[in-house]
Design a protein around this motif. Structure first.
Motif, PDB file in Angstrom:
ATOM      1  N   ALA A 189       4.651 -35.826  -0.616  1.00 41.85           N
ATOM      2  CA  ALA A 189       5.563 -35.091  -1.491  1.00 41.85           C
ATOM      3  C   ALA A 189       5.172 -33.618  -1.560  1.00 41.85           C
ATOM      4  O   ALA A 189       4.008 -33.255  -1.383  1.00 41.85           O
ATOM      5  N   LEU A 190       6.168 -32.775  -1.825  1.00 45.03           N
ATOM      6  CA  LEU A 190       5.943 -31.357  -2.080  1.00 45.03           C
ATOM      7  C   LEU A 190       6.009 -31.131  -3.580  1.00 45.03           C
ATOM      8  O   LEU A 190       6.922 -31.621  -4.241  1.00 45.03           O
ATOM      9  N   ASN A 191       5.068 -30.383  -4.117  1.00 40.70           N
ATOM     10  CA  ASN A 191       5.022 -30.167  -5.557  1.00 40.70           C
ATOM     11  C   ASN A 191       5.654 -28.827  -5.925  1.00 40.70           C
ATOM     12  O   ASN A 191       5.138 -27.771  -5.586  1.00 40.70           O
ATOM     13  N   PHE A 192       6.803 -28.892  -6.620  1.00 38.23           N
ATOM     14  CA  PHE A 192       7.474 -27.712  -7.165  1.00 38.23           C
ATOM     15  C   PHE A 192       7.246 -27.713  -8.680  1.00 38.23           C
ATOM     16  O   PHE A 192       8.013 -28.322  -9.431  1.00 38.23           O
ATOM     17  N   ILE A 193       6.204 -27.052  -9.147  1.00 39.28           N
ATOM     18  CA  ILE A 193       5.940 -26.992 -10.584  1.00 39.28           C
ATOM     19  C   ILE A 193       7.083 -26.253 -11.282  1.00 39.28           C
ATOM     20  O   ILE A 193       7.579 -25.246 -10.783  1.00 39.28           O
ATOM     21  N   HIS A 250      -4.346 -36.215  -4.230  1.00 39.96           N
ATOM     22  CA  HIS A 250      -4.505 -35.195  -5.258  1.00 39.96           C
ATOM     23  C   HIS A 250      -3.338 -34.208  -5.233  1.00 39.96           C
ATOM     24  O   HIS A 250      -2.688 -33.999  -4.202  1.00 39.96           O
ATOM     25  N   ARG A 251      -3.107 -33.583  -6.370  1.00 39.04           N
ATOM     26  CA  ARG A 251      -2.009 -32.617  -6.497  1.00 39.04           C
ATOM     27  C   ARG A 251      -2.339 -31.331  -5.752  1.00 39.04           C
ATOM     28  O   ARG A 251      -3.409 -30.742  -5.929  1.00 39.04           O
ATOM     29  N   VAL A 252      -1.400 -30.896  -4.920  1.00 34.84           N
ATOM     30  CA  VAL A 252      -1.527 -29.629  -4.190  1.00 34.84           C
ATOM     31  C   VAL A 252      -0.177 -28.910  -4.260  1.00 34.84           C
ATOM     32  O   VAL A 252       0.694 -29.119  -3.425  1.00 34.84           O
ATOM     33  N   PRO A 253       0.032 -28.063  -5.249  1.00 35.91           N
ATOM     34  CA  PRO A 253       1.335 -27.410  -5.424  1.00 35.91           C
ATOM     35  C   PRO A 253       1.627 -26.393  -4.336  1.00 35.91           C
ATOM     36  O   PRO A 253       0.726 -25.700  -3.852  1.00 35.91           O
ATOM     37  N   VAL A 254       2.903 -26.293  -3.977  1.00 35.45           N
ATOM     38  CA  VAL A 254       3.325 -25.301  -2.984  1.00 35.45           C
ATOM     39  C   VAL A 254       4.335 -24.321  -3.564  1.00 35.45           C
ATOM     40  O   VAL A 254       4.709 -23.354  -2.895  1.00 35.45           O
ATOM     41  N   ALA A 255       4.789 -24.564  -4.794  1.00 30.53           N
ATOM     42  CA  ALA A 255       5.739 -23.642  -5.418  1.00 30.53           C
ATOM     43  C   ALA A 255       5.697 -23.810  -6.926  1.00 30.53           C
ATOM     44  O   ALA A 255       5.411 -24.893  -7.441  1.00 30.53           O
ATOM     45  N   ILE A 256       5.975 -22.718  -7.614  1.00 34.68           N
ATOM     46  CA  ILE A 256       6.207 -22.753  -9.054  1.00 34.68           C
ATOM     47  C   ILE A 256       7.499 -21.988  -9.282  1.00 34.68           C
ATOM     48  O   ILE A 256       7.681 -20.882  -8.766  1.00 34.68           O
ATOM     49  N   LEU A 257       8.406 -22.584 -10.026  1.00 39.37           N
ATOM     50  CA  LEU A 257       9.760 -22.037 -10.121  1.00 39.37           C
ATOM     51  C   LEU A 257       9.972 -21.121 -11.311  1.00 39.37           C
ATOM     52  O   LEU A 257      10.949 -20.385 -11.364  1.00 39.37           O
ATOM     53  N   ASN A 258       9.094 -21.166 -12.298  1.00 37.93           N
ATOM     54  CA  ASN A 258       9.312 -20.335 -13.485  1.00 37.93           C
ATOM     55  C   ASN A 258       7.991 -20.014 -14.160  1.00 37.93           C
ATOM     56  O   ASN A 258       7.071 -20.800 -14.114  1.00 37.93           O
TER      57      ASN A 258
END
Length: 523
Positions: A431-435, A515-523
């Motif tokens: 999965a891709l993590n978009f926080i 483990h969580r590895v975020p690739v984007a944060i939207l806000n």
């Protein structure tokens, strides 16, 4: 009167609120407060849950505790908070806050005979948060429970009690994450001591009301101006983590690898290298909380130094990298303070093929159990508040997936793009993590700006609007994935799927995670 804030301050406030919400929701169901006695001091950290009543009763029974130090308490169960507060009142002990003390934690703190802020955390994040009662399940406001809270605050604040301020904090919240926040005094500047009230967790700080001329001392929240110097137990001291994963001692000197990082960030772009070199030197010279992110599959970078904590630095660096003008991209964090973190991404990338290959599709019984769970009505618009609580059983025009469906899909060669819009806990393989990917706003301009960022990130992750995309978050009580799926449908994606059970259902089925590895944060 409203306060004013820069876009960076608004972003920081949203980051802190969002992480507080997710950390709270992830831990409260399973973890009681950690209590540790040091001499005649009792240290307590973590969420307030029902079993804390007996834990505190046992800890206070000897009668020789002189100080209760509350370290980063996000709150929790109201009944337990009130019962522990009464114990603290009876024991006539001093209470001290190190870090944040929110919700039910503030009740325990206010019960102290004397009250103070303590060291151990940065002054901007050392605060007490007061708000009204709400339903544990739906997070909706519950006015019936307010009077007992009001009475405790009034009794303990004494002559300094301000009924308007406390009534606003208790009765004017619109959902569980609205708060009156009151910072430490001694180590903060005057402008940062002013209490501020936000009715929801998503209210921009520029739209929150303030109480000029007031502070923690003049409101009677603390009984002394001075900050107590503390030496926190080792288990409660700030330790850098990467989204819940402890960071080991630094193993590389970034100075030695700076040139390679700049080459990775900029390739052959001369201007990028020139500016990047200057940024890197400033970054290396900074001792404050800092982080660095680089584009994933695309040149560019983002950085932040001078943040209040490592987590905020990471999220702000990631945001800057994602949303650079004319250069939107997915990114990976490579550094936080003196720790290299790119290895976490490499580790996950190496694990994913094996994890997917070894997936075992759960039985149809599991799917039926998920389908039999109750659900709310199908929404006709994105939800801007109350983002936790029972989600719908179905979404119009969007395929709902159960755990066996998603497991089977991930084992195929043409598997869907899977996007996790949460911010805490393990992730489904690949999965891709978009926080912040599931937020929505009542303000049309803010929502339009958010949607533009959402569209850019989604188009990078799934360039073909007709390819399958799955959204999920923490559980069947998380509305972030509902919002994200509906927004993706709105902007033209035709094969949107929603994994309602989310990470909780996946884990319950005994399926592997990483483990969580975020690739984007939207806000």
């Amino acid at each position: 009167m409203n306060s004013t804030a820069t876009p960076t301050q608004n972003l920081m406030a949203k980051i802190i609120t969002f992480l507080f919400v997710w950390c709270w929701s992830w831990h409260t169901a399973t973890q009681a407060m950690t209590l540790e006695r040091v001499g005649n001091d009792l240290y307590a950290t973590g969420p307030t849950v029902s079993q804390d009543f007996l834990n505190f009763k046992h800890a206070l029974a000897p009668g020789d505790i002189e100080r209760l130090i509350l370290v980063n308490g996000p709150g929790g169960d109201l009944w337990t908070g009130m019962q522990v507060a009464r114990m603290v009142q009876s024991a006539q002990i001093k209470t001290i806050v190190s870090g944040h003390c929110m919700s039910a934690c503030s009740l325990i703190f206010m019960a102290g005979r004397e009250r103070a802020f303590g060291s151990g955390h940065l002054p901007r994040v050392t605060m007490v948060g007061i708000h009204g009662a709400h339903s544990k399940d739906t997070k909706t406001v519950n006015p019936a429970a307010m009077p007992q809270m009001y009475a405790l605050y009034k009794q303990q604040m004494g002559d300094k009690f301000d009924s308007q301020v406390i009534q606003q904090a208790l009765y004017d919240i619109q959902e569980a994450y609205g708060f009156l926040r009151i910072r430490e005094i001694q180590r903060n500047q005057d402008k940062d001591r002013t209490p501020w009230f936000c009715p929801t967790g998503q209210t921009p700080i520029s739209e929150c009301s303030t109480h000029p001329g007031k502070d923690a001392f003049t409101l009677g929240v603390v009984t002394q101006l001075e900050t107590e110097t503390l030496t926190l137990p080792d288990s409660m001291q700030i330790k850098p983590t990467f989204f819940g994963r402890p960071l080991a001692a630094p193993s590389h000197d970034l100075q030695e690898r700076a040139a390679a990082f700049i080459q990775n960030m900029c390739a052959d772009q001369r201007l990028c290298k020139t500016i990047g070199g200057r940024v890197m030197q400033t970054y290396l010279a900074s001792n404050a909380h800092k982080s660095l992110a680089v584009g994933w599959g695309k040149q560019g970078y983002g950085y932040r130094y001078g943040a209040d904590d490592p987590g905020t630095a990471m999220l702000q660096a990631l945001y800057q990298c994602n949303h650079a003008r004319n250069n939107p991209k997915l990114c990976r964090l490579i550094h936080v303070n003196d720790h290299e973190v790119l290895t976490f991404y490499d580790e996950v990338q190496h694990q994913v093929p094996t994890l997917l290959q070894d997936l075992k599709v759960p039985s149809a019984v599991m799917a039926q159990q998920e389908r039999d769970e109750p659900g709310a009505h199908t929404p006709n618009r994105l939800r801007t508040t109350h983002l936790t609580g029972m989600t719908p059983k179905a979404l119009e025009g969007i395929r709902r997936m159960d755990t066996p469906d998603l497991t089977w899909a991930l084992k195929q060669s043409d598997r869907p793009v899977v996007i996790d819009v949460g911010a805490a806990g393990p992730m489904i393989p690949g999965a891709l993590n978009f926080i912040h990917g599931g937020l929505a706003f009542e303000d049309e301009k803010k929502d339009a700006a958010f949607e533009a960022r959402f569209r850019q990130m989604l188009q990078i992750a799934a360039p073909d609007p007709h390819q399958p995309v799955v959204f999920y978050c923490a559980s069947a009580e998380c509305w972030l994935s509902v919002n994200a799926a509906m927004r993706a449908q709105k902007i033209g994606y035709t094969q949107i799927m929603w994994y309602r059970g989310g990470a909780a259902a996946w884990l319950q089925s005994g399926l592997p995670t990483h483990h969580r590895v975020p690739v984007a944060i939207l806000n």
